[in-house]
Design an enzyme around this catalytic site. Structure first.
Site, PDB file in Angstrom:
ATOM      1  CG  ASP A  45      -2.037  -0.829   1.533  1.00 15.93           C
ATOM      2  OD1 ASP A  45      -2.673  -1.194  -0.125  1.00 15.93           O
ATOM      3  OD2 ASP A  45      -2.181  -2.251   2.421  1.00 15.93           O
ATOM      4  NE  ARG A 146      -6.937  21.467  27.215  1.00 16.26           N
ATOM      5  CZ  ARG A 146      -7.939  21.591  27.180  1.00 16.26           C
ATOM      6  NH1 ARG A 146      -9.507  21.985  26.561  1.00 16.26           N
ATOM      7  NH2 ARG A 146      -7.866  23.397  27.364  1.00 16.26           N
ATOM      8  CB  ALA A 183      -4.806   8.440  23.097  1.00 15.36           C
TER       9      ALA A 183
END
Ligand code: NAP
Ligand code: MN
Length: 261
Positions: A45, A146, A183
């Site tokens: 890829d 954040r 995250a």
């Protein structure tokens, strides 16, 4: 069809490229590395991403086909032992062209704007620590983000980085882009939506950061630092990528073969 080959550069893909050229010569196929009609990516890829970026100014006239050399090759339809069959089909048959959506990013800096295209995704992270950014949808503040960063992916890129951060897989017949969190910090003080969102064509996702915060910005396989960014606007691009299909390989079969089989 006038073709151009882009190989990964290792021994296996270089040998395959040589085999391709030999048979293409025998069948009278012409090659042209400047303005080809068909770009043959030999590798994984990563090679297809490179091929896309090399010819991104010719998307109206170029189509792409991929040959695996033992990598995942989500974008590659052909195994290396099928190379001769592929060359024969290129010489004989008119492929079906399928067109898939791309995402566009417009980066605004004090000295002007730059526009970029991605086949898989863009990512945005902070150079030092937590990315703090305002996420605006169609001009209105949606949330303050954040966390480590955000991934803005195309439908065919939804199986790449987007999938690793828990995003959904989108069928490429949907002209859409997906915004996924990496995250994010969620507690009593900071809050983000937590799930990824999918925006249709003509919707705009704008990300604003502090202008003096240096950012890590990636365009597919390309990672760079960008400074003094005022805002980055993401939307489904007007342009599409064309893949040449010499035999059917439905998207959901591609997903099953890449991740389950
Ligand atoms: P790479 O490190 O070889 O790519 C990581 C893996 O993603 C490889 O197995 C690659 O397949 C696969 N991949 C790439 N595009 C895909 C797609 N559309 N669907 C499913 N799998 C896909 O680096 P690379 O080859 O230069 O590719 C760059 C891409 O890596 C970026 O666009 C990003 O999507 C991905 N990436 C993923 C993570 C993560 O999941 N945590 C982190 C950084 C980058 P091949 O082996 O065939 O190349
Ligand atoms: Mn790779």
């Amino acid at each position: 069809m006038i073709y151009s080959i882009l190989d990964k550069g290792d021994d296996v893909s270089r040998a395959l490229a040589a085999r391709f050229r030999e048979q293409a010569d025998r069948l009278g196929l012409k090659s042209d590395d400047e303005t080809p009609e068909l770009v043959v990516s030999i590798g994984g890829d990563g090679t297809m991403l490179q091929a896309f970026h090399r010819f991104r100014d010719q998307l109206d006239t170029v189509s792409f086909v991929g040959v695996h050399t033992g990598h995942l090759g989500f974008y590659a339809d052909w195994q290396k032992d099928e190379l001769e069959e592929l060359v024969r089909l290129i010489a004989e048959a008119k492929p079906r062209i399928v067109q898939y959506p791309l995402v566009q990013a417009e980066i605004e800096q004090p000295d002007g704007k730059t526009v970029h295209l991605a086949l898989n995704e863009f990512t945005l992270k902070s150079v030092d620590g937590t990315l703090v950014a305002g996420v605006y949808i169609n001009g209105e503040l949606f949330e303050m983000f954040r966390g480590d960063g955000v991934v803005i992916s195309t439908p065919t890129g939804s199986t790449a980085y987007n999938k690793s951060v828990g995003g959904a897989i989108l069928h490429p017949s949907l002209e859409a882009m997906q915004i996924a969190e990496i995250a994010s910090i969620n507690n009593r003080v900071y809050r983000t939506l937590g799930s990824s969102i999918v925006l249709p064509k003509h919707h705009c996702c704008e990300i604003r950061t502090e202008e003096n915060e240096p950012l890590i910005f990636s365009i597919d396989h390309l990672v760079m630092q960008v400074d003094h960014v005022r805002t980055i606007r993401f939307r489904v691009a007007e342009q599409k990528i064309s893949f040449a299909r010499f035999r059917p390989f439905p998207f959901w079969n591609r997903v099953r073969e890449s991740f389950i089989n």
